[in-house]
Structure formats: structure tokens, C-alpha cells
Design a protein around this motif. Structure first.
Motif, PDB file in Angstrom:
ATOM      1  N   HIS A   1       1.232  -1.309   0.426  1.00  0.00           N
ATOM      2  CA  HIS A   1      -0.126   0.394  -0.185  1.00  0.00           C
ATOM      3  C   HIS A   1       0.983   1.000   0.442  1.00  0.00           C
ATOM      4  O   HIS A   1       1.404   1.794   1.160  1.00  0.00           O
ATOM      5  N   ARG A   2       0.803   2.017  -0.881  1.00  0.00           N
ATOM      6  CA  ARG A   2       0.782   3.659  -0.852  1.00  0.00           C
ATOM      7  C   ARG A   2       0.635   4.388  -0.694  1.00  0.00           C
ATOM      8  O   ARG A   2      -0.697   4.250  -1.064  1.00  0.00           O
ATOM      9  N   HIS A   3       0.871   5.031   0.282  1.00  0.00           N
ATOM     10  CA  HIS A   3       0.108   6.202   0.506  1.00  0.00           C
ATOM     11  C   HIS A   3       0.740   7.839   0.559  1.00  0.00           C
ATOM     12  O   HIS A   3       2.088   7.698  -0.192  1.00  0.00           O
ATOM     13  N   PRO A   4       0.436   8.874   0.818  1.00  0.00           N
ATOM     14  CA  PRO A   4       0.964  10.330   0.457  1.00  0.00           C
ATOM     15  C   PRO A   4       2.677  10.303   0.832  1.00  0.00           C
ATOM     16  O   PRO A   4       3.582  10.627   0.831  1.00  0.00           O
ATOM     17  N   TRP A   5       2.852   9.756   2.189  1.00  0.00           N
ATOM     18  CA  TRP A   5       3.586   9.283   2.780  1.00  0.00           C
ATOM     19  C   TRP A   5       4.642   8.522   2.668  1.00  0.00           C
ATOM     20  O   TRP A   5       5.664   8.024   3.216  1.00  0.00           O
ATOM     21  N   GLY A   6       4.002   7.586   1.928  1.00  0.00           N
ATOM     22  CA  GLY A   6       5.251   6.211   1.400  1.00  0.00           C
ATOM     23  C   GLY A   6       4.140   4.847   2.212  1.00  0.00           C
ATOM     24  O   GLY A   6       3.269   5.058   1.649  1.00  0.00           O
ATOM     25  N   TYR A   7       5.124   3.961   1.695  1.00  0.00           N
ATOM     26  CA  TYR A   7       4.076   2.932   2.081  1.00  0.00           C
ATOM     27  C   TYR A   7       4.518   1.869   3.674  1.00  0.00           C
ATOM     28  O   TYR A   7       5.327   2.422   3.934  1.00  0.00           O
ATOM     29  N   GLY A   8       3.212   1.434   3.586  1.00  0.00           N
ATOM     30  CA  GLY A   8       2.807   1.247   4.708  1.00  0.00           C
ATOM     31  C   GLY A   8       1.842   0.383   5.456  1.00  0.00           C
ATOM     32  O   GLY A   8       0.404   0.728   3.816  1.00  0.00           O
ATOM     33  N   CYS A   9       1.124  -0.377   5.933  1.00  0.00           N
ATOM     34  CA  CYS A   9      -0.109  -0.897   6.575  1.00  0.00           C
ATOM     35  C   CYS A   9      -1.281   0.090   7.303  1.00  0.00           C
ATOM     36  O   CYS A   9      -2.404   0.425   6.054  1.00  0.00           O
ATOM     37  N   GLY A  10      -0.407   1.770   7.743  1.00  0.00           N
ATOM     38  CA  GLY A  10      -1.376   2.481   7.110  1.00  0.00           C
ATOM     39  C   GLY A  10      -1.833   2.816   8.698  1.00  0.00           C
ATOM     40  O   GLY A  10      -2.140   3.527   9.101  1.00  0.00           O
ATOM     41  N   ALA A  11      -1.410   1.219  10.336  1.00  0.00           N
ATOM     42  CA  ALA A  11      -2.446   1.364  11.478  1.00  0.00           C
ATOM     43  C   ALA A  11      -1.920   1.266  11.928  1.00  0.00           C
ATOM     44  O   ALA A  11      -2.025   1.700  12.930  1.00  0.00           O
ATOM     45  N   CYS A  12      -0.530   0.810  12.212  1.00  0.00           N
ATOM     46  CA  CYS A  12       0.706   0.539  13.264  1.00  0.00           C
ATOM     47  C   CYS A  12       1.491   1.894  13.660  1.00  0.00           C
ATOM     48  O   CYS A  12       1.218   2.896  13.108  1.00  0.00           O
ATOM     49  N   PRO A  13       2.064   1.968  14.867  1.00  0.00           N
ATOM     50  CA  PRO A  13       2.253   2.829  15.466  1.00  0.00           C
ATOM     51  C   PRO A  13       3.046   2.928  14.113  1.00  0.00           C
ATOM     52  O   PRO A  13       3.826   4.882  14.277  1.00  0.00           O
ATOM     53  N   ALA A  14       4.173   2.650  13.955  1.00  0.00           N
ATOM     54  CA  ALA A  14       5.408   3.667  12.826  1.00  0.00           C
ATOM     55  C   ALA A  14       4.335   3.830  11.299  1.00  0.00           C
ATOM     56  O   ALA A  14       5.303   5.079  11.308  1.00  0.00           O
ATOM     57  N   CYS A  15       3.571   3.950  11.103  1.00  0.00           N
ATOM     58  CA  CYS A  15       3.175   4.183  10.110  1.00  0.00           C
ATOM     59  C   CYS A  15       2.194   5.947  10.531  1.00  0.00           C
ATOM     60  O   CYS A  15       2.492   6.603   9.659  1.00  0.00           O
ATOM     61  N   GLU A  16       1.839   5.488  11.898  1.00  0.00           N
ATOM     62  CA  GLU A  16       1.164   6.736  12.037  1.00  0.00           C
ATOM     63  C   GLU A  16       2.010   7.519  12.258  1.00  0.00           C
ATOM     64  O   GLU A  16       1.711   9.185  12.267  1.00  0.00           O
ATOM     65  N   LEU A  17       3.081   7.487  13.102  1.00  0.00           N
ATOM     66  CA  LEU A  17       4.160   8.801  13.294  1.00  0.00           C
ATOM     67  C   LEU A  17       4.030   9.339  12.098  1.00  0.00           C
ATOM     68  O   LEU A  17       4.571  10.225  11.936  1.00  0.00           O
ATOM     69  N   ARG A  18       4.429   7.913  10.817  1.00  0.00           N
ATOM     70  CA  ARG A  18       5.059   8.604   9.707  1.00  0.00           C
ATOM     71  C   ARG A  18       4.298   9.618   8.886  1.00  0.00           C
ATOM     72  O   ARG A  18       4.412  10.805   8.756  1.00  0.00           O
ATOM     73  N   ARG A  19       2.620   9.138   8.889  1.00  0.00           N
ATOM     74  CA  ARG A  19       1.724   9.983   8.402  1.00  0.00           C
ATOM     75  C   ARG A  19       1.725  11.282   9.162  1.00  0.00           C
ATOM     76  O   ARG A  19       2.232  12.046   8.399  1.00  0.00           O
ATOM     77  N   ARG A  20       1.956  11.082  10.307  1.00  0.00           N
ATOM     78  CA  ARG A  20       1.579  12.780  10.502  1.00  0.00           C
ATOM     79  C   ARG A  20       2.401  13.245  10.731  1.00  0.00           C
ATOM     80  O   ARG A  20       2.331  14.660  10.338  1.00  0.00           O
ATOM     81  N   GLY A  21       4.072  13.112  10.894  1.00  0.00           N
ATOM     82  CA  GLY A  21       4.867  13.834  10.735  1.00  0.00           C
ATOM     83  C   GLY A  21       5.459  14.600   9.289  1.00  0.00           C
ATOM     84  O   GLY A  21       5.138  15.376   8.714  1.00  0.00           O
ATOM     85  N   HIS A  22       4.619  14.212   8.059  1.00  0.00           N
ATOM     86  CA  HIS A  22       4.478  14.078   6.197  1.00  0.00           C
ATOM     87  C   HIS A  22       3.040  15.302   7.200  1.00  0.00           C
ATOM     88  O   HIS A  22       3.291  16.170   5.943  1.00  0.00           O
ATOM     89  N   GLU A  23       2.586  15.257   6.780  1.00  0.00           N
ATOM     90  CA  GLU A  23       1.163  15.442   7.380  1.00  0.00           C
ATOM     91  C   GLU A  23       1.159  17.246   8.084  1.00  0.00           C
ATOM     92  O   GLU A  23       0.920  18.492   6.921  1.00  0.00           O
ATOM     93  N   ALA A  24       2.413  16.957   8.853  1.00  0.00           N
ATOM     94  CA  ALA A  24       2.706  18.608   9.866  1.00  0.00           C
ATOM     95  C   ALA A  24       3.737  18.977   8.622  1.00  0.00           C
ATOM     96  O   ALA A  24       3.695  20.398   8.543  1.00  0.00           O
ATOM     97  N   TYR A  25       4.679  18.260   7.817  1.00  0.00           N
ATOM     98  CA  TYR A  25       5.837  18.747   7.094  1.00  0.00           C
ATOM     99  C   TYR A  25       5.174  19.556   5.999  1.00  0.00           C
ATOM    100  O   TYR A  25       5.259  20.788   5.875  1.00  0.00           O
TER     101      TYR A  25
END
Length: 239
Positions: free
Chosen positions: A205-229
Motif C-alpha cells: 500500500h502506497r500512501h502520500p507519506w510512503g509505503y505501509g499498513c497505515g495502522a501500526c504505530p510506525a505508520c501513524e507516526l510517519r503519516r502525522r509527521g509528513h502531514e505536518a511537514y
């Protein structure tokens, strides 16, 4: 530029990829090391070569400084760890408040082996992506831990290693910003495309912030950081 050499702990994730670029921007010679300790998301190790290749192709000046890559197997660490990163277990908080993705001693072991390798390779500087600003609470990511390890390694090996943690006081949004400052949009895109953070090893799964399940803590942290950036960079909320 610092004329000495550096060894970067390069897992294949966002943070260590940014640290690799940071080191290449500063040191005359940079080598990398990755650790296979039986992690569930071992796909991150497969991302390492692709990222190094993309980095060399896009940044010739950095390619000239990028030296050998080393891979070390630390199976014993995985064998003695009852964690959600080394076992098929649901990711959750433990009774003591730490996530069960915490692998006890992992970063301490990584730094000890990295220092032993740096000793042999004649590299004084060791660069790692530990951070205690925007992280999961792992005690071996704390600044005090890294400083204590530097003292122990220097005493135990009779060397003057310098441990660098350029992300220690940066949150994930600032880490994306650092990547942009170092290598522009090209580096940001390479990190999005060629690095891996997801604890479950999901590359489907490819998201705007990269690849990942989108639900685990690592994905959540990466997603929030990219959105804030993205919000900080454009002035508009990320979509």
C-alpha cells in the motif's frame, strides 16, 4: 566538510536515510551498516540497496563519498526478545507503559557492534537516528543513553568515537524538513519511495507519506509527521 570518516546505522527507514544524507553532507567518507535481528519488518533491509543506489545516481558528489555497506546478523537479539517486532504478536502497550515493540537492549547492541566495526574500518564518527522528541518512548533512544554509550565505548575500546544523533531533538515533521534542506524535493521523494517504516512490513500500500499498513504505530507516526511537514511547507492541510 569534516575530513574524517563516518559510519551510519542505516536500517532502510526514513530516519536512518535522512541521517545518511546528513552524514554525506558533512564527512569525506561514509560507510553504512544494517542489522538483521529477526525483525518482522525485515523488508526494510531490502530497501537499503535501492535507497543507496538512488542516492548515488541523483547526487554524484555524495556518491563519491559513499563507501562500503556492511550487513551484520544479530539473530541472538531476536531469539531472546519476546516483542511484537520479533514475534507474531499484536502491537499493544505493556503494563509498564512501553509499547511491546520495544526490543530491550537493541540500540545498545547496535551501537556496540557499530563501534567495533568502526574501530576496524578506521572510522571515528558514528551516526544514528535515535530521537526522543517524537518517538515511542523507547529508553534506548534517549539522549542520556546515547551519551552514556559514547563514554562506555570510548573507555572500553580506547578510542575517541563521536556518536551523532542529528534527529534527537527533531519531530517527524522537522525530519522531513531536514531531508528537504539537505537534498531538496529529490531526496524527499527518494525517502518516500525507497524507505520503509511499517512494523508489519507492508509494501503493498502506497500512501502520500510512503509505503505501509497505515495502522501500526510506525505508520501513524510517519503519516502525522509528513502531514505536518506538508502543512508547514504549503500553508494548507495535507490531503
Amino acid at each position: 566538510m569534516i575530513a574524517e570518516g563516518a559510519l551510519v546505522l542505516f536500517s532502510g527507514g526514513q530516519d536512518s536515510a535522512t541521517c545518511l544524507a546528513w552524514a554525506l553532507d558533512r564527512f569525506a567518507r561514509v560507510e553504512t551498516v544494517g542489522f538483521d535481528y529477526g525483525q518482522r519488518h525485515a523488508v526494510e533491509l531490502a530497501c537499503r540497496a535501492a535507497f543507496r543506489a538512488a542516492l548515488s545516481a541523483r547526487f554524484p558528489a555524495w556518491a563519491a563519498r559513499l563507501g562500503e555497506d556492511h550487513g551484520l546478523r544479530l539473530d541472538a537479539l531476536g531469539a531472546i526478545s519476546e516483542t511484537a517486532l520479533t514475534r507474531e504478536a499484536e502491537i499493544a502497550l505493556r503494563a509498564d507503559g512501553l509499547p511491546n515493540t520495544f526490543v530491550p537492549g537493541r540500540n545498545l547492541v547496535f551501537l556496540a557492534f557499530a563501534a567495533a566495526l568502526a574501530y576496524r574500518r578506521g572510522l571515528r564518527h558514528i551516526v544514528a537516528g535515535m530521537c526522543e522528541t517524537d518517538y515511542s518512548g523507547y529508553p534506548d533512544c534517549r539522549d542520556d543513553t546515547i551519551k552514556a554509550m559514547q563514554v562506555a565505548l570510548n573507555l572500553g575500546m580506547e578510542r575517541r568515537f563521536v556518536l551523532h544523533t542529528p534527529l534527537m531533538w527533531r519531530d517527524k515533521a522537522a525530519t522531513w524538513s531536514l531531508a528537504e534542506a539537505l537534498g531538496g524535493a529529490a531526496l524527499v521523494e527518494m525517502i518516500l519511495e525507497h524507505t520503509h517504516s511499517c512494523y508489519l512490513g507492508d509494501r503493498a500500500h502506497r500512501h502520500p507519506w510512503g509505503y505501509g499498513c497505515g495502522a501500526c504505530p510506525a505508520c501513524e507516526l510517519r503519516r502525522r509527521g509528513h502531514e505536518a511537514y506538508v502543512t508547514q511547507r504549503t500553508g494548507h492541510p495535507a490531503r
